[in-house]
Scaffold this motif. Structure first.
Motif, mmCIF file in Angstrom:
data_model
loop_
_atom_site.group_PDB
_atom_site.id
_atom_site.type_symbol
_atom_site.label_atom_id
_atom_site.label_comp_id
_atom_site.label_asym_id
_atom_site.label_seq_id
_atom_site.Cartn_x
_atom_site.Cartn_y
_atom_site.Cartn_z
ATOM 1 N N VAL A 150 34.288 27.546 -38.184
ATOM 2 C CA VAL A 150 35.255 28.498 -38.739
ATOM 3 C C VAL A 150 34.807 29.925 -38.464
ATOM 4 C CG1 VAL A 150 36.323 29.354 -40.851
ATOM 5 C CG2 VAL A 150 35.947 26.904 -40.559
ATOM 6 N N ALA A 151 35.705 30.737 -37.947
ATOM 7 C CA ALA A 151 35.442 32.156 -37.730
ATOM 8 C C ALA A 151 35.911 32.935 -38.954
ATOM 9 C CB ALA A 151 36.164 32.652 -36.484
ATOM 10 N N ALA A 152 35.045 33.760 -39.494
ATOM 11 C CA ALA A 152 35.381 34.512 -40.705
ATOM 12 C C ALA A 152 36.626 35.371 -40.500
ATOM 13 C CB ALA A 152 34.204 35.382 -41.132
ATOM 14 N N PHE A 153 36.773 35.967 -39.328
ATOM 15 C CA PHE A 153 37.936 36.830 -39.076
ATOM 16 C C PHE A 153 39.232 36.029 -39.149
ATOM 17 C CE2 PHE A 153 40.876 39.125 -36.193
ATOM 18 C CZ PHE A 153 40.994 40.293 -36.937
ATOM 19 N N ASP A 154 39.204 34.769 -38.695
ATOM 20 C CA ASP A 154 40.396 33.927 -38.777
ATOM 21 C C ASP A 154 40.794 33.686 -40.232
ATOM 22 O OD1 ASP A 154 40.458 33.772 -36.034
ATOM 23 O OD2 ASP A 154 39.543 31.777 -35.928
ATOM 24 N N VAL A 155 39.806 33.509 -41.090
ATOM 25 C CA VAL A 155 40.092 33.280 -42.510
ATOM 26 C C VAL A 155 40.635 34.559 -43.145
ATOM 27 C CG1 VAL A 155 39.160 32.528 -44.732
ATOM 28 C CG2 VAL A 155 38.315 31.497 -42.612
ATOM 29 N N VAL A 156 40.079 35.703 -42.780
ATOM 30 C CA VAL A 156 40.600 36.977 -43.280
ATOM 31 C C VAL A 156 42.074 37.131 -42.889
ATOM 32 C CG1 VAL A 156 40.473 39.490 -43.023
ATOM 33 C CG2 VAL A 156 38.388 38.177 -43.374
ATOM 34 N N MET A 157 42.406 36.797 -41.648
ATOM 35 C CA MET A 157 43.787 36.926 -41.190
ATOM 36 C C MET A 157 44.697 35.936 -41.914
ATOM 37 S SD MET A 157 43.618 39.473 -39.258
ATOM 38 C CE MET A 157 45.235 39.475 -38.475
ATOM 39 N N ALA A 158 44.190 34.727 -42.180
ATOM 40 C CA ALA A 158 44.975 33.739 -42.931
ATOM 41 C C ALA A 158 45.269 34.244 -44.339
ATOM 42 C CB ALA A 158 44.234 32.403 -42.977
ATOM 43 N N LEU A 159 44.281 34.850 -44.972
ATOM 44 C CA LEU A 159 44.494 35.416 -46.299
ATOM 45 C C LEU A 159 45.501 36.562 -46.248
ATOM 46 C CD1 LEU A 159 40.819 35.422 -47.605
ATOM 47 C CD2 LEU A 159 42.705 34.059 -48.524
ATOM 48 N N GLY A 160 45.442 37.332 -45.172
ATOM 49 C CA GLY A 160 46.432 38.396 -45.005
ATOM 50 C C GLY A 160 47.839 37.833 -44.897
ATOM 51 N N GLY A 161 47.975 36.702 -44.218
ATOM 52 C CA GLY A 161 49.283 36.045 -44.118
ATOM 53 C C GLY A 161 49.778 35.568 -45.471
ATOM 54 N N ILE A 162 48.874 35.000 -46.262
ATOM 55 C CA ILE A 162 49.260 34.562 -47.622
ATOM 56 C C ILE A 162 49.730 35.760 -48.434
ATOM 57 C CG2 ILE A 162 48.378 33.628 -49.803
ATOM 58 C CD1 ILE A 162 46.508 31.841 -48.121
ATOM 59 N N ALA A 163 49.029 36.871 -48.314
ATOM 60 C CA ALA A 163 49.400 38.067 -49.071
ATOM 61 C C ALA A 163 50.777 38.583 -48.656
ATOM 62 C CB ALA A 163 48.353 39.154 -48.873
#
Length: 197
Positions: A150-163
């Protein structure tokens, strides 16, 4: 002025600034950045002159609130990991991050102008948030509760999508379900049997 008096003034100024930032954070989250600065000062228990001495423009106040929220989220990682297993710490951090993004969304127009003036600061903030999340993911990987690819940046972007799709107060339950799905996706992949039969 004595050294003691100077120290006391500096301490009082710090207390006033913290009160102003906390009041502004609440007001921006509740009413957006167009909220009354006079009401922010009143909520903080200081005069409007104190607010303007610390933050000459509304944009200055928004920017400092934003930076203080980034600091709070990034520095929370060590405490979360000290208090909780990595998966719980990660989930708690994600929820805090979504609250931060909701506040950021309320300040979006002013922030866009501020960040446009300094691309280096925007990149620095993104890197700090990604690094904080990477620390949580690494703790989970070491424990065996988070997958290794898992790439941390990918998770940050996923959280941005949820927001983006579930940032309103009446969408909290939907946002929580989406975080559940994201947490499930971060679980280690099942091992594949290579045997025949």
């Amino acid at each position: 002025m004595t050294e003691e008096a100077g120290g006391r003034l500096r301490a009082d100024a710090k207390i006033n600034q913290d009160r102003l930032l906390n009041a502004a954070r609440r007001a921006f989250a509740r009413d957006g950045v167009d909220t009354s600065l006079r009401e922010i000062a009143k909520d903080a228990g200081v005069g409007i002159g104190t607010l303007y001495r610390r933050f000459p423009t509304r944009e200055d106040l928004v920017w400092v609130v934003y930076r203080s929220e980034v600091d709070r989220i990034c520095t929370s990682v060590a405490e979360l990991l000290a208090q909780h297993p990595p998966v719980t710490a990660l989930r708690t951090w994600m929820e805090s991050f979504l609250e931060f993004l909701a506040t950021k969304r309320a300040m979006a127009d002013v922030l866009k102008a501020a960040l446009a003036r300094d691309d280096d600061q925007r990149l620095e903030i993104r890197d700090r948030l990604t690094t904080a999340l990477a620390t949580l993911l690494a703790a989970g990987v070491a424990e065996g509760s988070i997958r290794t690819d898992v790439a941390a940046f990918d998770v940050v972007m996923a959280l941005g999508g949820i927001a983006l799709v579930a940032a309103e107060p009446d969408q909290r339950a939907q946002a929580a379900r989406q975080v559940d799905l994201l947490m499930y996706a971060l679980r280690p992949l099942p091992s594949r049997s290579t045997g025949r039969g």
